[in-house]
Enzyme design. Structure first.
Site, PDB file in Angstrom:
ATOM      1  N   LEU A 128       0.845  -1.199   0.000  1.00 55.75           N
ATOM      2  CA  LEU A 128       0.000   0.000   0.000  1.00 55.75           C
ATOM      3  C   LEU A 128       0.885   1.256   0.000  1.00 55.75           C
ATOM      4  CD1 LEU A 128      -2.907   1.201   0.369  1.00 55.75           C
ATOM      5  CD2 LEU A 128      -2.542   1.023   2.836  1.00 55.75           C
ATOM      6  N   GLU A 130       3.801   4.124  -0.285  1.00 53.90           N
ATOM      7  CA  GLU A 130       4.681   4.679  -1.324  1.00 53.90           C
ATOM      8  C   GLU A 130       5.621   5.677  -0.669  1.00 53.90           C
ATOM      9  OE1 GLU A 130       2.483   6.270  -4.618  1.00 53.90           O
ATOM     10  OE2 GLU A 130       1.498   4.346  -5.008  1.00 53.90           O
ATOM     11  N   PRO A 131       6.671   6.108  -1.391  1.00 53.83           N
ATOM     12  CA  PRO A 131       7.599   7.052  -0.769  1.00 53.83           C
ATOM     13  C   PRO A 131       6.896   8.291  -0.210  1.00 53.83           C
ATOM     14  CG  PRO A 131       8.507   6.224  -2.832  1.00 53.83           C
ATOM     15  CD  PRO A 131       7.122   5.671  -2.730  1.00 53.83           C
ATOM     16  N   GLY A 134       2.211   7.247   3.378  1.00 63.79           N
ATOM     17  CA  GLY A 134       2.240   6.180   4.381  1.00 63.79           C
ATOM     18  C   GLY A 134       0.929   6.196   5.131  1.00 63.79           C
ATOM     19  N   THR A 161       7.127  -5.500   3.012  1.00 66.31           N
ATOM     20  CA  THR A 161       7.649  -6.657   3.744  1.00 66.31           C
ATOM     21  C   THR A 161       7.574  -7.895   2.858  1.00 66.31           C
ATOM     22  OG1 THR A 161       6.973  -5.741   5.861  1.00 66.31           O
ATOM     23  CG2 THR A 161       7.312  -8.132   5.791  1.00 66.31           C
ATOM     24  N   GLN A 343      16.932  -2.362  31.032  1.00 68.77           N
ATOM     25  CA  GLN A 343      17.331  -1.723  32.293  1.00 68.77           C
ATOM     26  C   GLN A 343      17.581  -2.767  33.381  1.00 68.77           C
ATOM     27  OE1 GLN A 343      17.898   1.364  31.991  1.00 68.77           O
ATOM     28  NE2 GLN A 343      18.548   1.771  34.093  1.00 68.77           N
ATOM     29  N   ILE A 344      16.713  -3.750  33.467  1.00 65.66           N
ATOM     30  CA  ILE A 344      16.867  -4.795  34.501  1.00 65.66           C
ATOM     31  C   ILE A 344      18.156  -5.590  34.272  1.00 65.66           C
ATOM     32  CG2 ILE A 344      15.877  -7.003  35.311  1.00 65.66           C
ATOM     33  CD1 ILE A 344      13.073  -5.628  34.924  1.00 65.66           C
ATOM     34  N   GLU A 370       1.712  -0.985   9.801  1.00 67.46           N
ATOM     35  CA  GLU A 370       0.267  -1.292   9.767  1.00 67.46           C
ATOM     36  C   GLU A 370      -0.530  -0.249  10.563  1.00 67.46           C
ATOM     37  OE1 GLU A 370      -0.878  -5.336   9.630  1.00 67.46           O
ATOM     38  OE2 GLU A 370       1.100  -5.988   8.951  1.00 67.46           O
TER      39      GLU A 370
END
Ligand SMILES: Cc1cc2nc3c(=O)[nH]c(=O)nc-3n(C[C@H](O)[C@H](O)[C@H](O)COP(=O)(O)OP(=O)(O)OC[C@H]3O[C@@H](n4cnc5c(N)ncnc54)[C@H](O)[C@@H]3O)c2cc1C
Length: 388
Positions: A128, A130-131, A134, A161, A343-344, A370
């Site tokens: 769908l 295009e440059p 979006g 994709t 971080q953890i 999407e």
């Protein structure tokens, strides 16, 4: 965790376990290597096709596994928990390609264009963007012109994709530019015809093993029999298909969140600082609590959207709101969880030796493709306010 809002049948448990075993045995050992190289994982994707994972909801007569939407979501979640790149290849094939043809295709089109893709013999894509268009899909420029029994396609589509490996692509182009989004028509493009070329592969931050590229059309001739729906139906088809796609991306996000969470639990129970396990620090425990709560809320939204889509097969009702809410919340949760997980893990969260930094890079895309999070909010708000 017990729940009263959804129940899984033995068939659901079976597909979930099958996808989990496959992901852990076959994808986990190669995920980091393919992320690093950016190569497309042909072998594992081929095996996913043989297992029925590339056309889960497609009826068996068209090469699919003939299962329900919840089965699709459960399987996709397990694949994404191990590798979101394999997940997006699976999601685009199932929901952006197969769903559109199943929903809008004529009988002949289903036989010819679904069977090879749903059975995993070839790969499907959806184009769908295009440059210059979006979020605002109606601003597209590519055009298709009727010529006798054919159409002639010209233009440039971006960010597709699986385009570098796809055999068939559902492509949206203007047939009546004056009418803008009402002048868009959908076509099933066969990649082996003259006039079709693939652009260079996009180097990406995350989901690097999935292949993304531009596609170019120069006087590409296609029989009118490859038109999906009627002229001018393209925008409606694109948006309806995105409703289904968003449930797939929400499942992808849920899988990434779970992976980040489980790794964080293990690390918090193991790693010591100041003479105790880091999980005993309240600052870490609160992160764990927030991750868990958001993950379970995402799960309910994702499964709820899957069940709404399943119901739509008999009622015909749209599930736009359920899909957008699931995608918005699950995507933001995956970014939250991946961020907390880094971080953890401290320095190890930043190291390529663990998959945590990959979850962080992969999570971000779920807020973009999407329909960005802003666009999901727009869809939800318009729905609630009764705006067009
Ligand atoms: C890895 C990857 C894979 C992709 N795969 C596909 C594919 O297979 N097929 C396909 O067709 N496309 C695909 N896309 C394209 C993707 O769907 C678009 O990138 C996305 O929809 C956003 O469009 P854009 O990039 O043009 O951003 P823009 O539309 O230019 O948006 C830029 C920013 O402005 C914001 N914005 C725009 N409009 C509004 C508004 N009305 N209100 C508030 N904020 C707004 C956006 O949320 C964003 O933050 C892919 C993209 C990526 C990165």
């Amino acid at each position: 965790m017990s729940n009263a809002l959804y129940s899984l049948t033995p068939e659901h448990e079976m597909i979930r376990n099958t996808a989990r075993d496959f992901a852990q045995k076959e994808i986990a050992p190669i995920a980091a290597e393919f992320d690093e190289s950016g190569e497309f994982p042909y072998e594992t994707v081929k095996k996913m096709g043989e297992m029925g994972l590339m056309g889960i909801e497609v009826p068996e007569e068209y090469g699919g596994a003939g299962m329900d939407t919840l089965s699709y979501v459960l399987a996709l979640e397990e694949i994404c928990k191990v590798d979101a790149a394999h997940g997006v290849i699976m999601s685009v094939n199932n929901s952006l390609y197969c769903y559109g043809i199943l929903r809008f295709g004529a009988e002949e089109q289903k036989k010819k264009f679904l069977t090879p893709i749903a059975s995993g013999k070839s790969i499907g894509a959806y184009s769908l963007t295009e440059p210059m268009s979006g979020s605002d899909a109606g601003a597209m420029r590519s055009q298709a012109r009727r010529d006798g029994d054919d159409y002639i396609l010209n233009g440039r589509k971006s960010w597709v994709t699986s385009a570098p490996v796809a055999g068939y692509i559902v492509v949206f182009m203007l047939t009546d530019p004056e009418k803008k989004h009402r002048g868009i028509t959908a076509f099933i493009v066969e990649a082996d015809r003259p006039g079709f070329t693939r652009g260079k592969k996009e180097p990406k931050l995350g989901i690097r093993a999935s292949a993304t590229s531009e596609i170019l059309f120069e006087d590409y001739r296609l029989p009118a029999a490859n038109r999906l729906g009627e002229e001018g139906d393209g925008f409606k088809i694109a948006m309806t298909v995105l409703d289904a796609g968003r449930i797939g991306i929400a499942s992808q996000a849920l899988g990434i969140s779970e992976a980040a969470y489980e790794a964080s639990i293990a690390y918090a129970q193991e790693r010591e600082a100041f003479g105790q396990k880091i999980g005993q620090f309240q600052g870490i425990g609160f992160k764990i609590a927030d991750m868990k709560t958001r993950i379970e809320a995402s799960r309910l939204l994702v499964y709820n959207a899957a069940m709404a889509k399943e119901r739509s097969k008999t009622t015909g009702e749209r599930f736009t709101l359920e899909a957008s809410m699931a995608k918005l919340f699950a995507a933001e949760t995956s970014m939250f969880c991946a961020h907390a997980a880094v971080q953890i893990h401290g320095g190890m969260g930043y190291s390529k030796e663990l998959p945590i930094e990959r979850y962080f890079r992969d999570a971000k895309i779920t807020e973009i493709y999407e329909g960005t999070s802003e666009i999901q909010r727009l869809v939800i708000a318009r729905n609630e306010l009764g705006l067009k």
